[in-house]
Enzyme design. Structure first.
Site, mmCIF file in Angstrom:
data_model
loop_
_atom_site.group_PDB
_atom_site.id
_atom_site.type_symbol
_atom_site.label_atom_id
_atom_site.label_comp_id
_atom_site.label_asym_id
_atom_site.label_seq_id
_atom_site.Cartn_x
_atom_site.Cartn_y
_atom_site.Cartn_z
ATOM 1 C CB THR A 231 -2.373 -23.480 60.144
ATOM 2 O OG1 THR A 231 -1.283 -23.735 59.281
ATOM 3 C CG2 THR A 231 -1.980 -22.442 61.167
ATOM 4 C CE1 TYR B 211 2.331 -21.951 60.886
ATOM 5 C CE2 TYR B 211 1.327 -24.129 60.831
ATOM 6 C CZ TYR B 211 1.475 -22.858 60.308
ATOM 7 O OH TYR B 211 0.749 -22.486 59.192
ATOM 8 C CB SER C 197 -5.219 -28.609 53.262
ATOM 9 O OG SER C 197 -4.571 -27.390 52.936
ATOM 10 C CB THR D 235 -4.814 -21.694 54.763
ATOM 11 O OG1 THR D 235 -3.402 -21.954 54.736
ATOM 12 C CG2 THR D 235 -5.263 -21.282 56.149
ATOM 13 C CG ASP D 236 -1.115 -24.692 52.119
ATOM 14 O OD1 ASP D 236 -0.110 -25.415 52.256
ATOM 15 O OD2 ASP D 236 -1.194 -23.530 52.566
ATOM 16 C CE LYS E 44 -2.378 -19.525 52.365
ATOM 17 N NZ LYS E 44 -1.762 -20.771 52.903
ATOM 18 C CD GLU F 150 -4.658 -13.988 24.079
ATOM 19 O OE1 GLU F 150 -4.647 -12.791 24.401
ATOM 20 O OE2 GLU F 150 -3.863 -14.486 23.247
#
Ligand code: DAS
Length: 356
Positions: free
Chosen positions: A40, A54, A87, A120-121, A193, A313
């Site tokens: 972006t 965009y 990305s 950013t992804d 993120k 667990e």
């Protein structure tokens, strides 16, 4: 006549002095390389109100630099377009090519710091990969943006200015790969993120390393996990990454995905379970079967924060499984791929997950 000659001589002398002062000032500035990959921060929307609609990966690095003349106040910058992708579409080949280029540039005496513009992804994954494999103490600073440069209150310009400023800072050395977003300086290992539509999207449960404000860095902590020059991994010796995939746990989960992945030739499976890395009782035997086939099973959690406790667990010792510590599934996958270039021994793998 005589006066005008003297005046012109004086003016020429003053101009020379000024030019040499500017040249000296530029020489005093750090040399920062900007490697552009897309995202972006290189995006463009149809109008200023398109902050979320965009096209990413459209604007070239030279245009990014030309659009930010303030960069010349903090560094001598040069740009290089490594690739131009959104990305989410990055591949292991992209990751290797980028890391090798960063490693090559970091060895150059005329490079004081490196900035990588990125989507950013998945910037959190690339940042972790670089911190694990690039052997340099020079600042490597990732930067992205949540809004394209065409949008109102676009965040890319200040994020990029901050990234170049940090990359040129001596006090940013030896802190591992960094990410500058929204005034914060984040650890490339810890950051993720966490919001998919706000400029304040990035954070770490362990907190930022510091902040950068008007070209000055304010540090509040330093990483304790191994990275860069203190890493046992070296991108200059890695030419391929083994296949590692992720399967999530959730109510009603079937074994379809896990069984298919186990048959696909993967070397490790990251199980992103609910809670503290829980595994549904009907899935445990499927993971045991994968382990019996020689696939490393790494228990991570789909819960963003906290960390998976070994033998809590699930009896990890008994099943010969690894726990991903505080790493989210996508970061656990990065570490597993890098670690597998050196070992597939479970005990060694668990040490690596504790240390990195
Ligand atoms: N698609 C996103 C990416 O390239 C755009 C962005 O947020 O950078 O990661």
């Amino acid at each position: 006549m005589y006066l005008s000659l003297r005046f012109r001589a004086f003016a020429a002398g003053a101009a020379l002095l000024a030019a040499s002062a500017i040249a000296q000032a530029q020489q005093a500035l750090p040399n920062v390389m900007i490697l552009a990959t897309g995202g972006t921060i290189a995006g463009a929307g149809a109008s200023a109100v398109n902050s979320a609609t965009y096209a990413a990966a459209k604007v070239g690095v030279e245009k990014l630099i030309a659009g930010l003349p303030e960069l010349s106040k903090v560094a001598n910058v040069r740009g290089e377009q490594v690739f131009q992708v959104a990305s989410e579409s990055m591949t292991n080949a992209n990751l290797l090519a980028l890391a090798k280029r960063v490693s090559q540039l970091a060895k150059q005496p005329d490079v004081d710091g490196i900035v990588i513009t990125h989507g950013t992804d998945t910037v959190e994954e690339t940042a972790y990969f670089l911190t694990l494999t690039v052997r340099t103490d020079k600042p490597i600073v990732m930067v992205a943006s949540m809004r394209p440069g065409t949008a109102l209150s676009a965040d890319g310009a200040l994020n990029l200015f901050d990234a170049v400023s940090v990359a040129g800072s001596k006090d940013a050395r030896s802190k591992g790969v960094l990410l500058t977003m929204n005034d914060s300086i984040e650890s490339g290992r810890d950051v993720s993120k966490n919001v998919n539509i706000k400029p304040s999207a990035f954070s770490s449960q362990w907190g930022s390393l510091g902040m950068v404000v008007e070209g000055r860095n304010y540090w509040f902590r330093a990483p304790v996990k191994r990275h860069t020059v203190n890493s046992e991994f070296d991108i200059d010796k890695i030419d391929a990454l083994p296949p590692v995939e992720i399967a999530y746990g959730y109510e009603g989960v079937s074994a379809t995905a896990i069984d298919a992945l186990a048959r696909s030739g993967i070397k490790a499976l990251i199980h992103g379970g609910p809670g503290n890395g829980s595994v549904a009782d009907r899935i445990v035997p499927r993971l045991q079967a994968a382990r019996a086939e020689g696939i490393l099973v790494i228990r991570a959690s789909r819960v963003p924060d906290g960390f998976v406790i070994r033998n809590a667990e699930q009896p990890d010792d008994k099943y010969d499984w690894v726990v991903a510590h505080d790493l989210r599934p996508q970061k656990a996958r990065i570490l597993a791929m890098v670690a597998l270039t050196k070992t597939s021994d479970t005990k060694e793998m668990q040490r690596i997950f504790w240390e990195y």
